[in-house]
Design a protein around this motif. Structure first.
Motif, PDB file in Angstrom:
ATOM      1  N   TRP A 243      -4.492   4.996   4.165  1.00 24.73           N
ATOM      2  CA  TRP A 243      -3.108   5.382   4.423  1.00 24.73           C
ATOM      3  C   TRP A 243      -2.898   5.548   5.920  1.00 24.73           C
ATOM      4  N   GLU A 246       2.693   5.478   7.203  1.00 25.20           N
ATOM      5  CA  GLU A 246       3.526   5.577   5.994  1.00 25.20           C
ATOM      6  C   GLU A 246       3.359   4.409   5.028  1.00 25.20           C
ATOM      7  N   LYS A 247       2.167   3.856   4.969  1.00 23.17           N
ATOM      8  CA  LYS A 247       1.885   2.798   3.996  1.00 23.17           C
ATOM      9  C   LYS A 247       0.377   2.659   3.833  1.00 23.17           C
ATOM     10  N   THR A 256      -0.389  -4.731   2.920  1.00 22.61           N
ATOM     11  CA  THR A 256       0.157  -3.384   3.068  1.00 22.61           C
ATOM     12  C   THR A 256       1.151  -3.104   1.944  1.00 22.61           C
ATOM     13  N   LYS A 258       3.631   0.514   0.268  1.00 24.15           N
ATOM     14  CA  LYS A 258       3.913   1.938   0.219  1.00 24.15           C
ATOM     15  C   LYS A 258       3.615   2.554  -1.146  1.00 24.15           C
ATOM     16  N   THR A 259       3.431   1.709  -2.159  1.00 26.13           N
ATOM     17  CA  THR A 259       3.269   2.226  -3.530  1.00 26.13           C
ATOM     18  C   THR A 259       1.940   1.837  -4.172  1.00 26.13           C
TER      19      THR A 259
END
Length: 326
Positions: A243, A246-247, A256, A258-259
């Motif tokens: 991490w 923010e990703k 890459t 974010k989820t």
């Protein structure tokens, strides 16, 4: 009309995750691999049946439901596929065997004959279907519905099928023959009209309960510490995403997202235990920052229970059904 589509079984989802996270030298790895292949083959066979059933387009109202789990008399029973017509209901059982299958009588036996000549007795599918017919009749009876119920045994592979004693009640065919068989069903007396078929199909969906075999660590007697942690990259299938900014970042392929932690969270619930703390999340994602973990958990579609040290997360829909009749 198809009222309930087939989705990947929970057991298959769990085994796919467990296979990725269990070291190759683990003592349970061969068993997990074996069951994964069996489960995958069964699912593939059911998908093939679904493709053939799509060819069945009668001029009368009907309903088709795939992968149905109902409860009756304290037992959950699973139906691969179900056909409701105005005159009858057919329970369809799917078998995906690549080897020769011999069906013998007195007593009825199903024997798989492998290419090397080895023979292996199997569970009698006729008995399984008979039990499901009995349970479904009882389930319908409690709702004031009386209608003939037939069983259909289908084999996915067109390998040699030696039927030395066919069941007089349960027809045995290959899946590609299913549409022709359904078209041959007599639709004379209309026990159920279109409205009744629609209501019955929806009632079955309302009472359907997904089979929940989790957590698999308990089922396979695996120490949770043996299950490898880490966020697995959905692009290259390698663990170790980090991490930052923010990703999630994959050091192996550069992917890459974010989820990416969402699947890791699902893996935890399928493999380890039915609840997750902030500490559990940080361990399983290999994330050090408690506040970042709190923020990611809040966006993971989970339900927060308790406060402070007692706080933990659960899936929105939680529950475990007994082992079904398969």
């Amino acid at each position: 009309m198809i009222y309930k589509k087939r989705t990947m079984p929970n057991e298959l989802k769990g085994l796919l995750s467990l296979d990725k996270r269990l070291p190759n030298n683990h003592i349970k790895k061969p068993e997990v691999k074996k069951n994964l292949l069996i489960c995958q083959a069964g699912y593939n066979g059911e998908l093939e049946l679904d493709a053939h059933i799509n060819e069945f387009k009668p001029n009368y109202r009907h309903a088709i439901l795939h992968d149905l789990y109902l409860q009756q008399d304290g037992a959950y029973f699973q139906i691969d596929s179900l056909l409701i017509t105005p005159s009858s209901i057919t329970i369809i059982e799917v078998k995906n065997y690549k080897d020769k299958t011999v069906i013998k009588a007195n007593p009825t036996q199903f024997i798989r004959v492998f290419q090397n000549g080895d023979r292996k007795p199997m569970r009698n599918p006729y008995t399984e279907i008979d039990l499901k017919i009995h349970l479904l009749k009882s389930w319908l009876g409690t709702r004031g519905i009386q209608i003939p119920i037939d069983g259909l045994l289908t084999f996915t592979h067109t390998n040699e099928l030696a039927i030395k004693h066919p069941s007089p009640e349960i027809k045995t065919i290959f899946t590609y023959e299913a549409p022709a068989h359904f078209r041959s069903l007599p639709v004379n007396e209309h026990i159920l009209d279109g409205h009744a078929i629609h209501n019955l199909a929806n009632t079955m969906i309302e009472h359907h309960k997904d089979y929940n075999p989790f957590p698999l660590a308990d089922r396979y007697d695996i120490n949770p510490s043996d299950i490898l942690p880490g966020v697995i990259c959905s692009n290259c299938d390698r663990p170790g995403m980090k991490w930052g900014r923010e990703k999630w970042n994959c050091p192996s392929c550069g992917h890459t997202s974010k989820t990416e932690h969402h699947q890791t969270v699902q893996d935890w619930f399928m493999l380890i235990k039915p609840k997750m703390t902030n500490s559990d999340f940080r361990y399983f994602t290999q994330l050090n920052n408690r506040n970042v973990a709190r923020g990611l958990l809040a966006k993971s579609g989970l339900q927060l229970i308790g406060e402070r040290k007692a706080a933990h997360y659960v899936l929105m829909k939680e529950g475990k059904s007994p082992t079904p009749v398969e």
